[in-house]
Scaffold this motif. Structure first.
Motif, short mmCIF file in Angstrom:
data_model
loop_
_atom_site.label_atom_id
_atom_site.label_comp_id
_atom_site.label_asym_id
_atom_site.label_seq_id
_atom_site.Cartn_x
_atom_site.Cartn_y
_atom_site.Cartn_z
N VAL A 71 1.36 -1.26 0.05
CA VAL A 71 0.58 -0.11 -0.33
C VAL A 71 0.59 1.02 -0.10
O VAL A 71 2.05 1.26 1.15
CB VAL A 71 -0.83 0.04 1.62
CG1 VAL A 71 -1.92 1.36 0.81
CG2 VAL A 71 -2.04 -1.59 1.57
N ASP A 72 0.70 2.32 -0.93
CA ASP A 72 1.01 3.51 -0.63
C ASP A 72 0.58 4.07 -1.52
O ASP A 72 0.23 3.87 -2.19
CB ASP A 72 2.91 3.06 -1.22
CG ASP A 72 3.80 4.70 -1.25
OD1 ASP A 72 4.52 3.54 -0.38
OD2 ASP A 72 3.43 5.66 -1.32
N HIS A 73 0.95 5.99 -0.99
CA HIS A 73 0.05 6.96 -1.81
C HIS A 73 0.92 8.11 -2.59
O HIS A 73 -0.22 8.77 -3.43
CB HIS A 73 -1.24 7.81 -0.89
CG HIS A 73 0.12 9.20 0.02
ND1 HIS A 73 1.79 8.21 0.58
CD2 HIS A 73 -0.06 9.78 -0.10
CE1 HIS A 73 1.70 9.28 1.20
NE2 HIS A 73 1.91 10.19 0.72
N ASP A 74 1.63 7.80 -2.92
CA ASP A 74 2.66 8.33 -3.78
C ASP A 74 2.42 7.97 -5.25
O ASP A 74 3.06 6.41 -5.14
CB ASP A 74 4.49 8.53 -2.92
CG ASP A 74 5.41 9.42 -4.12
OD1 ASP A 74 4.49 8.94 -5.46
OD2 ASP A 74 5.89 9.52 -3.37
N ILE A 124 -0.62 -3.71 -5.50
CA ILE A 124 -0.13 -2.36 -4.87
C ILE A 124 -1.56 -1.45 -4.95
O ILE A 124 -2.66 -1.46 -5.68
CB ILE A 124 1.35 -1.98 -5.72
CG1 ILE A 124 1.83 -2.88 -5.53
CG2 ILE A 124 1.81 -0.76 -4.79
CD1 ILE A 124 3.28 -2.95 -4.61
N LEU A 125 -1.68 -1.24 -3.50
CA LEU A 125 -2.65 -0.79 -3.52
C LEU A 125 -2.35 1.18 -3.34
O LEU A 125 -1.36 1.08 -2.98
CB LEU A 125 -3.82 -0.87 -2.14
CG LEU A 125 -4.58 -1.83 -2.32
CD1 LEU A 125 -4.02 -3.53 -2.86
CD2 LEU A 125 -5.75 -2.95 -1.38
N ASP A 126 -3.44 1.91 -4.18
CA ASP A 126 -3.01 3.27 -3.99
C ASP A 126 -3.50 3.91 -2.88
O ASP A 126 -5.55 3.68 -2.84
CB ASP A 126 -4.00 3.97 -5.03
CG ASP A 126 -3.67 5.24 -4.82
OD1 ASP A 126 -2.99 6.19 -4.26
OD2 ASP A 126 -4.33 6.42 -5.98
N GLY A 127 -3.05 3.56 -1.38
CA GLY A 127 -3.91 4.33 -0.39
C GLY A 127 -2.54 5.09 0.71
O GLY A 127 -1.75 4.40 0.51
N ASP A 128 -3.83 5.46 1.91
CA ASP A 128 -2.42 6.71 2.26
C ASP A 128 -2.79 6.11 3.75
O ASP A 128 -3.59 6.28 4.24
CB ASP A 128 -2.96 7.95 2.51
CG ASP A 128 -2.30 9.00 2.88
OD1 ASP A 128 -1.39 8.62 4.29
OD2 ASP A 128 -2.28 10.08 2.07
N VAL A 129 -1.90 5.59 5.32
CA VAL A 129 -1.74 4.88 6.01
C VAL A 129 -2.74 6.27 6.79
O VAL A 129 -3.17 5.67 7.89
CB VAL A 129 -0.39 5.30 6.91
CG1 VAL A 129 0.22 6.15 6.93
CG2 VAL A 129 -0.61 4.18 8.00
N ARG A 130 -2.46 7.64 6.14
CA ARG A 130 -3.88 8.83 7.60
C ARG A 130 -4.77 7.75 7.60
O ARG A 130 -5.87 9.64 7.95
CB ARG A 130 -3.27 10.18 6.86
CG ARG A 130 -1.46 10.32 7.18
CD ARG A 130 -1.07 11.80 6.67
NE ARG A 130 -0.24 12.04 6.55
CZ ARG A 130 0.40 11.38 6.08
NH1 ARG A 130 0.07 11.30 4.62
NH2 ARG A 130 1.79 12.21 5.81
N ASN A 131 -5.34 7.65 6.64
CA ASN A 131 -6.75 7.32 6.64
C ASN A 131 -7.05 5.07 6.28
O ASN A 131 -7.62 5.10 5.56
CB ASN A 131 -7.71 7.90 5.31
CG ASN A 131 -8.82 6.74 4.96
OD1 ASN A 131 -9.76 6.65 6.04
ND2 ASN A 131 -9.77 8.42 4.13
#
Length: 271
Positions: free
Chosen positions: A110-113, A129-136
């Protein structure tokens, strides 16, 4: 909705003028990679002037990741790994280490960059690989749920390696960890590593935080040993607890002047 190989919903224009140092590309600089630009190298050099041991600290952190994945997959027998904040791929990466010990291990990144996602999808041979932000964490967990790849009634090895120091206090890193832990089955394990101000030169800490304040992760900050311990909440700590990463699970050479602390906590109780 879960996203694997489709373009990021935000934009495919990834800082085309390269004016802002990227935390992922700076880490690539410290690891000796080539996926970085002049602005990243300039910022990395400023960090290295403040803390000359940063390169060794970054590489020791990667070694910590490899040891914890080996422990979780080979020694404990966990066959599901979720890597939050994959970063630009280096070798050996999480998937390579996990599948060295269990070729059937399920590994999801998982990464948002957007740039990291592009590198990961190009190099990691179909690894989800998922598009995701640890903050959410709620959205990340929902996307993981939708993939059907993770059996949530069985243990998961959750990696938060060198990620939470990019989360500000206002974004509640302990609450983020707790949200993930709440979804994990008993027997799961959570791996965290984090730069620490405990034992570090305060001037170096201030300089490095200033560099990252001008990066793609402006909320970045050092935390004390006690604050990092609190990130594990009610997890049962695996010996030796939260220590410098070079000393997990046993002492392996000298520590660095820029402390990176790490530990592993187990999920107890019943679903």
């Amino acid at each position: 909705m879960a996203r694997f190989d489709e373009p990021s919903g935000r934009s495919l224009r990834v800082d085309l003028e390269r004016r802002t140092p990227s935390t992922a590309r700076m880490y690539d600089v410290f690891l000796g990679g080539k996926d970085n630009f002049g602005v990243d190298r300039d910022a990395a050099r400023r960090v290295e002037r403040a803390a000359p041991s940063i390169v060794r600290a970054a590489r020791d952190n990667r070694a910590f990741m490899r040891r914890t994945v080996t422990w979780g997959v080979r020694d404990v027998g966990i066959d599901q790994v979720v890597d939050i904040g994959t970063g630009i791929p280096t070798s050996p990466n999480v998937c390579e280490v996990a599948r060295r010990h269990n070729r059937d291990a399920v590994v999801v990144g998982v990464d948002h960059d957007p740039e990291v996602l592009a590198h990961d999808r190009a190099r990691l041979g179909g690894l989800p690989i998922l598009d995701g932000d640890v903050r959410n964490p709620g959205l990340v967990l929902a996307d993981l749920e939708q993939t059907g790849l993770i059996a949530w009634d069985r243990p998961v090895l959750l990696l938060l390696v060198a990620v939470l120091h990019f989360v500000s206090d206002e974004e509640d890193p302990a609450g983020i960890v707790a949200a993930f832990v709440e979804r994990l089955a008993p027997g799961s394990a959570v791996v965290i590593s984090h730069v620490s101000s405990t034992g570090a030169d305060p001037r170096a800490v201030a300089e490095i935080e200033d560099v990252y304040a001008k990066s793609t992760s402006p909320g970045s900050r050092f935390r004390t040993h006690e604050q990092i311990e609190r990130l594990f909440g009610g997890l049962r700590m695996v010996s030796p607890g939260v220590v410098q990463v070079q000393h997990w699970p046993v002492e392996r050479g000298p520590v660095t002047a820029l402390p990176v602390l790490g530990g592993v906590g187990r999920v107890t109780g019943t679903l």
